[in-house]
Design a protein around this motif. Sequence first.
Motif, PDB file in Angstrom:
ATOM      1  N   SER A 173       0.855  -1.079  -0.115  1.00  0.00           N
ATOM      2  CA  SER A 173       0.162  -0.133  -0.163  1.00  0.00           C
ATOM      3  C   SER A 173       0.805   0.621   0.144  1.00  0.00           C
ATOM      4  N   THR A 174       1.534   1.186   1.150  1.00  0.00           N
ATOM      5  CA  THR A 174       2.663   2.673   0.942  1.00  0.00           C
ATOM      6  C   THR A 174       3.310   2.750   0.036  1.00  0.00           C
ATOM      7  N   LEU A 175       4.544   1.413  -0.604  1.00  0.00           N
ATOM      8  CA  LEU A 175       5.335   1.978  -1.319  1.00  0.00           C
ATOM      9  C   LEU A 175       5.045   2.231  -2.845  1.00  0.00           C
ATOM     10  N   PRO A 176       3.265   1.664  -3.316  1.00  0.00           N
ATOM     11  CA  PRO A 176       3.450   2.551  -4.437  1.00  0.00           C
ATOM     12  C   PRO A 176       3.089   4.421  -4.304  1.00  0.00           C
ATOM     13  N   VAL A 177       2.730   4.627  -3.335  1.00  0.00           N
ATOM     14  CA  VAL A 177       3.155   5.904  -3.240  1.00  0.00           C
ATOM     15  C   VAL A 177       4.305   6.485  -2.964  1.00  0.00           C
ATOM     16  N   ILE A 178       5.470   5.810  -2.403  1.00  0.00           N
ATOM     17  CA  ILE A 178       6.298   6.486  -2.780  1.00  0.00           C
ATOM     18  C   ILE A 178       6.453   6.347  -3.877  1.00  0.00           C
ATOM     19  N   ASN A 179       6.459   5.507  -4.687  1.00  0.00           N
ATOM     20  CA  ASN A 179       6.605   5.159  -6.561  1.00  0.00           C
ATOM     21  C   ASN A 179       6.435   6.326  -6.893  1.00  0.00           C
ATOM     22  N   TYR A 181       5.741   9.330  -5.670  1.00  0.00           N
ATOM     23  CA  TYR A 181       6.232  10.121  -5.395  1.00  0.00           C
ATOM     24  C   TYR A 181       7.520  10.467  -6.692  1.00  0.00           C
ATOM     25  N   ASN A 182       7.892   9.588  -6.269  1.00  0.00           N
ATOM     26  CA  ASN A 182       9.594   9.330  -7.228  1.00  0.00           C
ATOM     27  C   ASN A 182       9.869   9.280  -8.781  1.00  0.00           C
ATOM     28  N   SER A 183       7.762   9.534  -9.082  1.00  0.00           N
ATOM     29  CA  SER A 183       8.302   9.179 -10.758  1.00  0.00           C
ATOM     30  C   SER A 183       7.613  10.771 -10.537  1.00  0.00           C
ATOM     31  N   LYS A 184       7.216  11.657  -9.979  1.00  0.00           N
ATOM     32  CA  LYS A 184       7.245  13.216 -10.081  1.00  0.00           C
ATOM     33  C   LYS A 184       8.723  13.482  -9.504  1.00  0.00           C
ATOM     34  N   GLY A 185       9.506  13.310  -9.403  1.00  0.00           N
ATOM     35  CA  GLY A 185      10.732  13.221  -8.436  1.00  0.00           C
ATOM     36  C   GLY A 185      11.333  13.882  -7.612  1.00  0.00           C
ATOM     37  N   LYS A 186      10.306  13.510  -7.253  1.00  0.00           N
ATOM     38  CA  LYS A 186       9.939  14.501  -5.575  1.00  0.00           C
ATOM     39  C   LYS A 186      10.420  13.255  -3.860  1.00  0.00           C
ATOM     40  N   VAL A 187      11.588  12.286  -4.442  1.00  0.00           N
ATOM     41  CA  VAL A 187      11.233  11.637  -3.604  1.00  0.00           C
ATOM     42  C   VAL A 187      12.949  12.045  -3.001  1.00  0.00           C
ATOM     43  N   GLN A 188      13.335  12.282  -1.856  1.00  0.00           N
ATOM     44  CA  GLN A 188      15.098  12.104  -1.249  1.00  0.00           C
ATOM     45  C   GLN A 188      14.675  10.689  -0.525  1.00  0.00           C
ATOM     46  N   LYS A 189      15.562   9.534  -0.953  1.00  0.00           N
ATOM     47  CA  LYS A 189      15.855   8.570  -0.326  1.00  0.00           C
ATOM     48  C   LYS A 189      16.633   9.069   0.824  1.00  0.00           C
TER      49      LYS A 189
END
Length: 220
Positions: A173-179, A181-189
């Motif tokens: 459920s949560t990992l798809p949300v992270i993915n 935002y990652n596609s939007k260039g918004k994730v800082q890992k």
Amino acid sequence: MEAKLFFQETTVVVFVLGGPGSGKGTQCPKIVEHFGFTHLCAGDLLQAEIESESENGTMIHNFKKEGKIVPSEITVKLLQQAMQQSDNKRFIIDGFPRNEENRAAFENIVGLESFYVNSKSYNLLLVKIKPEFVLFFDCPEEELTRRILNRNQGRVDDNIETIGKRLKVYFESTLPVINYYNSKGKVQKIDAQRSVDEVFEDVKSVFAKFKPVARVDSTK
């Protein structure tokens, strides 16, 4: 009558995500102390509403009692209210959004917020409140399991069977949300496998554009 400004163009929202045991609960207070953000946790807000014994709180209690998920709209409105009532304009939202429904609800309810900037002319401005970025504490499943089993907090959900279910929900459920935002260039890992201090050094780099809170020297 003077209108209250709920959100401004300077409002900053950061979502903090990661699996159970990834260190979110340890790092969030450090971000608050160092960079002056207000820490909001959806779970804490829901519990506080229950304890207030309001009509809304009773409804939330009944959802939980029946084993049902609290509707995203309720959770988002509690987050929105907490932000509106704060004098601060910097927020880290811990463990949210947990799923795509949470994300969509946030965008629909808080994503486009209106306010009056001038009470005399009643100029209506629209300000889009979107996450500045998503702080993602990345940690493999084996390490998450080990940490939860070793933290010995006495929680009823800190057993191997329940941990497996919690991790399953996170990855599904949560990992798809992270993915998303990652596609939007918004994730800082952040590599969350390391020590608390090492992780926070990376966190500080991510928040580098935000001026640290000035500290008062109590020895003077």
